[in-house]
Scaffold this motif. Structure first.
Motif: not given
Lengths: 249, 179
Positions: A23-27
């Motif tokens: 998965f990925s996340m952003e600030t």
């Protein structure tokens, strides 16, 4: 904006397997990692924070923060995150202040001034030794330490459990402030009521597999599609995923 | 970005007064022992030389390997404990486990600690060697049995190296299991 991504995180134990989680996340966004007890939340957090890969041959996959890879530069990678966990080992016989100074040396951006100001804001006595802290105080101290080294992402493993209702509210307000400052937050919990208000994205783990990875709105739409009613609560979305065992969205 | 110097970090954080105290006591004891033995050997040599005219009793000056190794083990074990373990709530906890969540390369940290242990061992061994050879050289002069002494220190060195390797392997094993 900094991006966190992890690909094919796999960790095998005798009776449990965290299976190819990506998965990925952003600030600037608040992610909730939800799942029933034993679904692999802590294992996943230990893997993506680099706590659980040093000696293990049964670990595979990689994670990156802003292009810095956990596999290639584990130290640089770990400097860019804060990990708050009940199991975090500190020097128990040293004071809160001494622990900060000892570990702070490993973080180039660590600020003793920020550390003391967060400690006084959360009401922690810097001269207290770690073993003298209550569970709630210990978590607060960790939050202060993590914030003092200015990470891009903050990972929290079941942080709300040791807190009284008053502090829970204060704590969530603090997390809200951090989001406004552009920090990315991933909070694992099985008690989701407290974080309903802040959640942007929801990750649901089921038996070591990522059952859902979508925005709260998307999951809410799916819930509405299936049940005919809208649900503002993560708990309902989690229950639906749990009963349906739906594949990853 | 500048790479983190683990050796300097460890050296700055090492608090081991007991090691330095034991090292000083051991070296002082070696000095006394070497001086007394060398003086006795010199007197015996003189006495025998007068009595027999040809005998050289200075060859009786030797290193007590057992005592040297005993002092070595006591002193180095103290340093080893200070480097690799921390006492918490009455229990010895491998200190490497305390860095599990920090951005630390545990192998590099272990290596830095191992280097400090080797440094401490070298100080002890070389200190003992210098004291014995100086005492022999000053008191016995050219009659000192340097070659015999060197051979004995060779045996002591083999023991010291083995002891340090065993300690380091035990530390690595315990740290690995705690991580």
């Amino acid at each position: 904006m900094t991006t966190f991504s992890c690909t094919n995180i796999t960790r095998r134990y005798k009776n449990f397997c965290l299976d190819n989680v990506s998965f990925s996340m952003e600030t600037g966004y608040f992610y909730v990692l939800a799942g029933v007890n034993g679904s692999g939340k802590t294992t996943l957090l230990n893997c993506i924070t680099g706590v659980d890969n040093g000696f293990s041959r049964s670990f595979s996959g990689d994670a990156q923060i802003g292009g810095v890879s956990l596999k290639i530069s584990p130290e640089a990678y770990r400097r860019r995150l804060g990990y708050i966990s009940e199991n975090r080992p500190f020097f128990m016989e040293k004071s809160v202040a001494q622990n900060g100074l000892t570990y702070g040396e490993f973080y180039p951006d660590w600020s003793v001034r920020d550390y003391s100001s967060y400690l006084s804001r959360l009401g922690i006595d810097p001269s207290k030794r770690i073993y003298q802290l209550s569970k709630g105080e210990f978590m607060k101290m960790q939050i202060c330490f993590s914030l003092a080294h200015h990470p891009d992402f903050l990972f929290l493993d079941e942080p709300l459990e040791g807190f009284d209702p008053v502090f829970r509210r204060e704590f969530l307000d603090l997390l809200g402030e951090l989001l406004d400052r552009g920090m990315g937050i991933l909070l694992s919990t099985h008690i989701t009521e407290d974080v309903d208000r802040l959640t942007d994205y929801l990750l649901i783990l089921e038996n070591g597999q990522l059952a859902a990875d979508a925005s709260k709105e998307t999951l809410n739409d799916r819930y509405k599609e299936l049940t005919g009613i809208s649900s503002p609560h993560i708990r309902d979305l989690l229950e639906l995923e749990h009963t349906q065992g739906t594949p990853r969205s | 970005m500048k790479t983190f110097n683990y050796y300097r970090y460890e050296k700055n954080h090492l608090r081991c007064t007991s090691y330095y105290v034991l090292l000083a006591i051991s070296l002082f004891f070696f000095f006394l022992e070497a001086a007394v033995n060398a003086s006795a050997a010199a007197r015996a040599s003189d006495a025998l030389r007068i009595a027999l005219e040809t005998e050289n009793a200075a060859k009786e000056f030797t290193l007590n390997i057992f005592r040297f190794e005993l002092f070595f083990m006591i002193t180095i074990s103290t340093l080893n404990s200070a480097l690799f373990y921390i006492r918490e709530q009455g229990q010895a906890v491998p200190v490497l486990s305390k860095y599990l969540f920090a951005p630390v390369d545990s192998k590099k940290l272990y290596r830095a600690k191992a280097l400090l242990l080797l440094r401490g061992s070298c100080i002890f061994f070389l200190g003992g060697l210098i004291i014995y050879f100086s005492a022999a050289g000053i008191i016995l002069g050219t009659e000192a049995p340097f070659q015999h002494l060197l051979q004995q220190f060779g045996y002591a060195l083999i023991f010291c190296i083995t002891a340090v390797i065993v300690l380091l392997l035990a530390d690595w094993h315990r740290s690995r299991h705690s991580i």
